[in-house]
Design a protein around this motif. Sequence first.
Motif, PDB file in Angstrom:
ATOM      1  N   LEU A   1       0.682  -1.298   0.170  1.00 35.36           N
ATOM      2  CA  LEU A   1       0.157  -0.035   0.101  1.00 35.36           C
ATOM      3  C   LEU A   1       0.919   1.114   0.076  1.00 35.36           C
ATOM      4  CD1 LEU A   1      -2.879   1.223  -0.111  1.00 35.36           C
ATOM      5  CD2 LEU A   1      -2.751   1.230   2.618  1.00 35.36           C
ATOM      6  N   ALA A   2       2.032   1.321   0.756  1.00 36.61           N
ATOM      7  CA  ALA A   2       2.718   2.489   0.926  1.00 36.61           C
ATOM      8  C   ALA A   2       3.406   2.703  -0.404  1.00 36.61           C
ATOM      9  CB  ALA A   2       3.940   2.231   1.947  1.00 36.61           C
ATOM     10  N   GLU A   3       3.737   1.519  -1.119  1.00 36.24           N
ATOM     11  CA  GLU A   3       4.303   1.846  -2.447  1.00 36.24           C
ATOM     12  C   GLU A   3       3.331   2.167  -3.634  1.00 36.24           C
ATOM     13  OE1 GLU A   3       6.681  -1.216  -5.716  1.00 36.24           O
ATOM     14  OE2 GLU A   3       7.050  -1.370  -3.592  1.00 36.24           O
ATOM     15  N   VAL A   4       2.358   1.735  -3.629  1.00 38.18           N
ATOM     16  CA  VAL A   4       1.145   2.105  -4.479  1.00 38.18           C
ATOM     17  C   VAL A   4       0.851   3.759  -4.357  1.00 38.18           C
ATOM     18  CG1 VAL A   4      -1.549   1.893  -5.088  1.00 38.18           C
ATOM     19  CG2 VAL A   4       0.178  -0.231  -4.844  1.00 38.18           C
ATOM     20  N   LEU A   5       0.589   3.975  -3.111  1.00 39.39           N
ATOM     21  CA  LEU A   5       0.180   5.218  -2.617  1.00 39.39           C
ATOM     22  C   LEU A   5       1.206   6.309  -3.034  1.00 39.39           C
ATOM     23  CD1 LEU A   5      -1.553   4.931   0.641  1.00 39.39           C
ATOM     24  CD2 LEU A   5      -2.709   5.088  -1.546  1.00 39.39           C
ATOM     25  N   THR A   6       2.575   6.149  -2.717  1.00 35.94           N
ATOM     26  CA  THR A   6       3.821   7.036  -3.037  1.00 35.94           C
ATOM     27  C   THR A   6       3.869   7.064  -4.610  1.00 35.94           C
ATOM     28  OG1 THR A   6       4.855   6.250  -1.076  1.00 35.94           O
ATOM     29  CG2 THR A   6       6.243   6.850  -2.802  1.00 35.94           C
ATOM     30  N   ASP A   7       3.926   5.835  -5.284  1.00 30.85           N
ATOM     31  CA  ASP A   7       4.069   5.842  -6.695  1.00 30.85           C
ATOM     32  C   ASP A   7       2.870   6.987  -7.458  1.00 30.85           C
ATOM     33  OD1 ASP A   7       6.081   4.758  -6.354  1.00 30.85           O
ATOM     34  OD2 ASP A   7       5.407   2.710  -7.267  1.00 30.85           O
ATOM     35  N   ALA A   8       1.539   6.768  -6.892  1.00 30.13           N
ATOM     36  CA  ALA A   8       0.411   7.566  -7.288  1.00 30.13           C
ATOM     37  C   ALA A   8       0.640   9.001  -7.101  1.00 30.13           C
ATOM     38  CB  ALA A   8      -0.849   6.662  -6.618  1.00 30.13           C
TER      39      ALA A   8
ATOM     40  N   ILE B   1      -4.654  10.072  -4.372  1.00 31.25           N
ATOM     41  CA  ILE B   1      -4.285   8.656  -3.578  1.00 31.25           C
ATOM     42  C   ILE B   1      -5.508   8.051  -2.997  1.00 31.25           C
ATOM     43  CG2 ILE B   1      -1.959   9.418  -2.923  1.00 31.25           C
ATOM     44  CD1 ILE B   1      -3.117  10.032  -0.077  1.00 31.25           C
ATOM     45  N   GLY B   2      -6.487   8.700  -2.807  1.00 29.64           N
ATOM     46  CA  GLY B   2      -7.745   7.993  -2.460  1.00 29.64           C
ATOM     47  C   GLY B   2      -8.950   7.790  -3.580  1.00 29.64           C
ATOM     48  N   ALA B   3      -8.394   7.887  -4.801  1.00 31.30           N
ATOM     49  CA  ALA B   3      -9.281   7.360  -5.790  1.00 31.30           C
ATOM     50  C   ALA B   3      -9.302   5.680  -5.908  1.00 31.30           C
ATOM     51  CB  ALA B   3      -8.771   8.043  -7.247  1.00 31.30           C
ATOM     52  N   LEU B   4     -10.480   5.162  -6.243  1.00 32.27           N
ATOM     53  CA  LEU B   4     -10.578   3.620  -6.362  1.00 32.27           C
ATOM     54  C   LEU B   4      -9.619   3.257  -7.189  1.00 32.27           C
ATOM     55  CD1 LEU B   4     -12.069   1.701  -4.823  1.00 32.27           C
ATOM     56  CD2 LEU B   4     -13.862   2.003  -6.591  1.00 32.27           C
ATOM     57  N   THR B   5      -9.380   3.899  -8.369  1.00 34.77           N
ATOM     58  CA  THR B   5      -8.559   3.261  -9.528  1.00 34.77           C
ATOM     59  C   THR B   5      -7.104   2.960  -8.884  1.00 34.77           C
ATOM     60  OG1 THR B   5      -8.186   5.665 -10.206  1.00 34.77           O
ATOM     61  CG2 THR B   5      -9.827   4.185 -11.514  1.00 34.77           C
TER      62      THR B   5
ATOM     63  N   TYR C   1      -3.657  -1.734  -5.201  1.00 34.47           N
ATOM     64  CA  TYR C   1      -3.171  -2.343  -3.964  1.00 34.47           C
ATOM     65  C   TYR C   1      -3.961  -3.627  -3.858  1.00 34.47           C
ATOM     66  CZ  TYR C   1      -3.604  -3.434   1.008  1.00 34.47           C
ATOM     67  OH  TYR C   1      -3.700  -4.038   2.250  1.00 34.47           O
ATOM     68  N   GLN C   2      -5.187  -3.764  -4.040  1.00 33.58           N
ATOM     69  CA  GLN C   2      -6.027  -4.878  -3.912  1.00 33.58           C
ATOM     70  C   GLN C   2      -5.541  -5.991  -4.650  1.00 33.58           C
ATOM     71  OE1 GLN C   2     -10.664  -5.349  -2.935  1.00 33.58           O
ATOM     72  NE2 GLN C   2     -10.501  -5.218  -5.232  1.00 33.58           N
ATOM     73  N   ARG C   3      -5.357  -5.480  -6.127  1.00 30.79           N
ATOM     74  CA  ARG C   3      -4.797  -6.586  -7.214  1.00 30.79           C
ATOM     75  C   ARG C   3      -3.671  -7.148  -6.547  1.00 30.79           C
ATOM     76  NH1 ARG C   3      -6.638  -2.751 -10.752  1.00 30.79           N
ATOM     77  NH2 ARG C   3      -4.535  -1.967 -11.098  1.00 30.79           N
ATOM     78  N   TRP C   4      -2.757  -6.415  -6.115  1.00 30.02           N
ATOM     79  CA  TRP C   4      -1.294  -6.785  -5.462  1.00 30.02           C
ATOM     80  C   TRP C   4      -1.387  -7.868  -4.283  1.00 30.02           C
ATOM     81  CZ3 TRP C   4       3.169  -2.815  -5.025  1.00 30.02           C
ATOM     82  CH2 TRP C   4       4.287  -3.839  -4.799  1.00 30.02           C
ATOM     83  N   ARG C   5      -2.394  -7.437  -3.399  1.00 26.96           N
ATOM     84  CA  ARG C   5      -2.425  -8.287  -2.221  1.00 26.96           C
ATOM     85  C   ARG C   5      -3.487  -9.374  -2.051  1.00 26.96           C
ATOM     86  NH1 ARG C   5       0.852  -9.880  -0.298  1.00 26.96           N
ATOM     87  NH2 ARG C   5      -0.001  -9.995   1.859  1.00 26.96           N
ATOM     88  N   ARG C   6      -4.701  -9.195  -2.588  1.00 30.84           N
ATOM     89  CA  ARG C   6      -5.870  -9.869  -2.318  1.00 30.84           C
ATOM     90  C   ARG C   6      -5.698 -11.474  -2.599  1.00 30.84           C
ATOM     91  NH1 ARG C   6     -11.175 -11.596  -3.132  1.00 30.84           N
ATOM     92  NH2 ARG C   6     -12.331 -11.409  -1.447  1.00 30.84           N
TER      93      ARG C   6
END
Length: 408
Positions: free
Chosen positions: A315-322, A329-333, A338-343
């Motif tokens: 999540l930290a990586e996804v938010l930082t890169d975005a 950073i709060g956009a669902l897209t 993050y969800q695709r990476w971790r779920r």
Amino acid sequence: MTQDANIVIAGGGLNGPALALALAGAGFKVVVVDARPAPARAEAGFDGRAYALAIASKRLLTAIGVWPSVADKAQPILQIKASDGLAGMGASPFFLTFDHAEIEEGPMGFMLEDRFLYAAFLEAMAASSVTLMSGETVVGQEVTAEGVAVTLASGRVLRAKLLVGCDGRGSGVAARAGIARAGWGYGQTALVTAIAHERDHRGIAHQFFMPSGPLAILPLKGGHHSSIVWSETEAAAAAIQALPDAEYLEALRPRFGDFLGEISLAGARFTYPLSLSLAERFVGPRVALVGDAAHGVHPIAGQGLNLGLRDVGALAEVLTDAARRGEDIGALTVLEGYQRWRRFDATALALGMDAVNRVFSNDNPILRLGRDLGLGIVGATPWLRRRFIRQAAGLTGVVPRLLEGKAL
């Protein structure tokens, strides 16, 4: 909307502070809301509660500045021995040994007491830009196009771009976001305590599978103390927990064995009901779930905190890169990345641990033969052993930068 922070994190256990430090290090303004008074847990004495930290988790803790404060308190795990058997009858002749010498990265992991890790998080947050609000609880959240308004029990409202739920299996953040959960109980309870023993554990962790549930004996710093996680049926665990210390030890001894010599209780006694709990989604509009708020797993492999720290890194990586791309950073897209990476990873591990527990927590002679042969085959196959070791160490799959020890 005027913001109080970029990100509000509900929950100040371990995953919440880890995420806060990672995000603060990347330049975000972060508030952590923790229902517990901060000093109480950090100042607690020895009680034996501890975590098995994978190599990848240790790298993340190093990258966010926490590991230097706890390195001298951590016990390296040099071997893991897994065996099947019955209480009082010893282990099956088929067993499995993982040795740290089979991988190049060093010890397979580290045992670290809860009190030391939590205190290190408090120290690191105090030295950072993170705002910690202790003794506060998130009781409401309202999503708007511009952000999320987070209401606290005190009546204060915090405004941010994103709310992250690190608030456990009963996550209020998830419930208010309409995220349902699936799962089931195991009919088992974990009895947790610390044991002092006569002989040195030599950095070896033991996992002993019994029909009523597994017993993990986990080495602590100093050589003569171990943390145990002892799973029993709910009724048996309740009866054992109600016993005086001397009788509790008498119940433990035939399961523990005598390989470490005489044993005695060295910490407080805890119980935890065991269940599987998976959120149907890890994200929603301006909401993300991390750790047990997203997935609660059986402790059979000690992977709960490690899974949570993988969430933190991703999540930290996804938010930082975005943010660097100029995205919201709060956009669902963004959050869906993050969800695709971790779920899938978290769900696969949770179901894998569920299957292992079901196969081993019984006395079916056919299953016993099959699992003993399975342990023997893996134990005799070097490449399989190495694969299991690397997976347990968090070194497989697409690893977030922080879990490689790299900066965001």
